[in-house]
Design a protein around this motif. Structure first.
Motif, PDB file in Angstrom:
ATOM      1  N   ARG A 271      36.613  41.070  45.516  1.00 31.18           N
ATOM      2  CA  ARG A 271      35.200  40.875  45.159  1.00 31.18           C
ATOM      3  C   ARG A 271      34.657  42.099  44.423  1.00 31.18           C
ATOM      4  N   ARG A 274      35.724  41.750  40.934  1.00 33.50           N
ATOM      5  CA  ARG A 274      34.874  40.807  40.206  1.00 33.50           C
ATOM      6  C   ARG A 274      33.572  41.484  39.758  1.00 33.50           C
ATOM      7  N   ILE A 277      34.353  43.776  36.821  1.00 32.98           N
ATOM      8  CA  ILE A 277      34.515  43.051  35.550  1.00 32.98           C
ATOM      9  C   ILE A 277      33.148  42.746  34.944  1.00 32.98           C
ATOM     10  N   TYR A 306      24.559  43.238  42.670  1.00 33.94           N
ATOM     11  CA  TYR A 306      25.327  41.997  42.530  1.00 33.94           C
ATOM     12  C   TYR A 306      24.698  40.932  43.407  1.00 33.94           C
ATOM     13  N   TYR A 310      28.823  37.545  43.849  1.00 29.97           N
ATOM     14  CA  TYR A 310      29.469  38.796  43.433  1.00 29.97           C
ATOM     15  C   TYR A 310      29.530  38.927  41.909  1.00 29.97           C
ATOM     16  N   ASP A 311      28.485  38.369  41.262  1.00 29.06           N
ATOM     17  CA  ASP A 311      28.293  38.593  39.830  1.00 29.06           C
ATOM     18  C   ASP A 311      27.444  39.846  39.658  1.00 29.06           C
ATOM     19  N   LYS A 419      39.776  45.546  31.980  1.00 33.31           N
ATOM     20  CA  LYS A 419      39.355  44.187  32.356  1.00 33.31           C
ATOM     21  C   LYS A 419      40.559  43.276  32.580  1.00 33.31           C
ATOM     22  N   TRP A 423      41.526  41.295  35.927  1.00 32.13           N
ATOM     23  CA  TRP A 423      41.437  39.839  35.873  1.00 32.13           C
ATOM     24  C   TRP A 423      42.773  39.174  36.226  1.00 32.13           C
ATOM     25  N   ILE A 426      43.039  38.893  40.039  1.00 27.74           N
ATOM     26  CA  ILE A 426      42.182  37.976  40.822  1.00 27.74           C
ATOM     27  C   ILE A 426      42.073  36.584  40.202  1.00 27.74           C
ATOM     28  N   SER A 427      42.644  36.380  39.003  1.00 27.95           N
ATOM     29  CA  SER A 427      42.552  35.052  38.387  1.00 27.95           C
ATOM     30  C   SER A 427      43.365  34.048  39.202  1.00 27.95           C
ATOM     31  N   TYR A 431      38.588  34.231  44.383  1.00 29.74           N
ATOM     32  CA  TYR A 431      37.657  35.267  43.967  1.00 29.74           C
ATOM     33  C   TYR A 431      37.314  35.197  42.476  1.00 29.74           C
ATOM     34  N   SER A 432      38.006  34.353  41.708  1.00 28.57           N
ATOM     35  CA  SER A 432      37.764  34.271  40.280  1.00 28.57           C
ATOM     36  C   SER A 432      36.647  33.320  39.936  1.00 28.57           C
TER      37      SER A 432
END
Length: 432
Positions: A271, A274, A277, A306, A310-311, A419, A423, A426-427, A431-432
């Motif tokens: 998280r 994320r 990123i 955030y 978690y943005d 990045k 990514w 977690i992709s 969590y993605s």
């Protein structure tokens, strides 16, 4: 207390103790008494400091009084004026201010958590009487004057935006956006009260950036305004770290303790990846946008938040400045050292010691400052198979310099590598 009960308490408390311990009991009692008094004194001091800090920083009642007085007299307008001053469906609740001149309060509006932000004059510079506050705040709404035409107002806006964002070809689009925002009643016209309100708001750096970056994912949404008071969405987590030691306790609370607590309370590493990123995407968004480049002049964890998903969301844009403003500040500025060539907290250029003037190019780019911030936030708890590469990428990132040749290409390469590394990890996961 009955005699039998006293004997029972005496047996329970003292009989199990040895005679040696019983003989030392008075000294032990005094020691505990001193500790108790010390604890009470410390707690009282903390409570007093909290109260003093609150009374100094939290002056929302002044803000509300000024705004509603101006609104009822027809001086200002805004989409939230009725809710704030007439219907009372929008009210300042929990104080979150960190400056007496910049008020921040949480609130609930239309069943949605929001933030109310408002600036007031420095209390040191006024005599404290309500009339003096109103007189000082009146100067905020002195432009445009009666008789100003729509074309003249648009020219005012264009000149102001050009001075603060640079001569971008897209400024006419931004002027139209401001005009649309100012037209609260959507009648296709901008009244004098509407024009005064939007002009006062544009003097606030954060508001200007929110308008310029309103379509960006990581900028809080502007929900309304009244005069120079504005309402934004509230970000669930208003800092990268959960534990924030008050300034008056920082001398007695070890930094290692607060750091350990923040590590323990932090979200799971995926998280945090994320959130990272999202923060890197914000750096991309402000690097070369439609309205020029912007510089982060205080990369603090207190300015990055955030939401529940978690943005990443920037909770404070006051310390983000356009490159045009920073260059204008540095141009021709006298200096002895590089420290004299600093805008904000850490937008620093070099000092030309031969002519004793600042150069206009900031040394450390946004990405390097953000990576300094991420070293602690991202590395603890990182997966072992990723940690080595992550440390290497962050080391490269923090050494970026704004004066290096082909910095723009290098900047983009480092950002994309970082990045991509996160990514990939977690992709295709939850969590993605």
């Amino acid at each position: 207390m009955p005699r039998a009960l006293r004997r029972l308490v005496h047996l329970v408390l003292f009989c199990p103790l040895s005679k040696g311990l019983q003989s030392r009991l008075p000294a032990i009692k005094v020691k505990y008494l001193l500790l108790a008094w010390l604890g009470i004194l410390i707690a009282s001091w903390v409570v007093y400091m909290q109260y003093a800090s609150y009374s100094e920083l939290c002056r929302g009642h002044v803000c509300h009084m000024v705004i509603c007085d101006h609104y009822k007299r027809g001086i200002i307008a805004g989409s939230t004026c009725k809710a704030l001053c007439d219907q009372r469906t929008l009210s300042l609740q929990h104080c979150m201010s960190t400056s007496s001149t910049h008020q921040v309060y949480s609130a609930l509006w239309k069943e949605r958590p929001v933030l109310i932000k408002c600036g007031i004059v420095d209390p040191v510079k006024i005599d404290g009487a309500p009339d003096s506050v109103l007189r000082q705040e009146m100067s905020l709404f002195d432009k445009p004057t009666r008789g100003t035409s729509m074309d003249e107002f648009k020219e005012m806006l264009h000149s102001y935006l050009k001075a603060h964002l640079g001569g971008q070809s897209s400024l006419s689009t931004l002027v139209d956006r401001v005009i649309t925002l100012a037209d609260v009643n959507q009648d296709g016209k901008v009244s004098l009260a509407e024009a005064k309100s939007i002009w006062a708001l544009l003097q606030i750096n954060e508001f200007l950036l929110m308008v310029a970056l309103q379509e960006k994912e990581h900028t809080p949404k502007l929900l309304g305004f009244c005069g120079d008071l504005y309402v934004t969405e509230r970000v669930g987590h208003s800092s990268l770290y959960r534990v924030e030691v008050p300034h008056y306790l920082q001398a007695v609370v070890p930094e290692a303790l607060s750091s350990s607590l923040n590590h323990w309370l932090a979200p799971a590493w995926p998280r945090r990846a994320r959130i990272t990123i999202g923060l890197l995407e914000f750096v991309e968004e402000v690097f070369h946008g439609a309205y020029g480049s912007f510089l982060i002049c205080d990369a603090s964890p207190l300015h990055v938040g955030y939401n529940a998903k978690y943005d990443c969301k920037m909770v404070n844009l006051h310390n983000v400045a356009s490159e045009a403003v920073v260059r204008g500040f540095l141009k021709g500025r006298r200096c002895e050292t590089n420290a004299d060539c600093t805008y904000g907290r850490d937008c620093t250029a070099t000092c030309d010691r031969l002519v004793k003037q600042c150069n206009t190019e900031v040394v450390q780019p946004n990405l390097a400052k953000v990576c300094v911030l991420l070293q602690d936030f991202l590395l603890f708890g990182a997966p072992t198979d990723l940690r080595g590469d992550l440390e290497k990428q962050l080391r490269t990132c923090v050494t970026l310099s704004g004066l290096a040749s082909q910095m723009e290409v290098h900047h983009s390469l480092v950002l994309n590598n970082l990045k991509t590394l996160l990514w990939k990890k977690i992709s295709n996961t939850q969590y993605s």
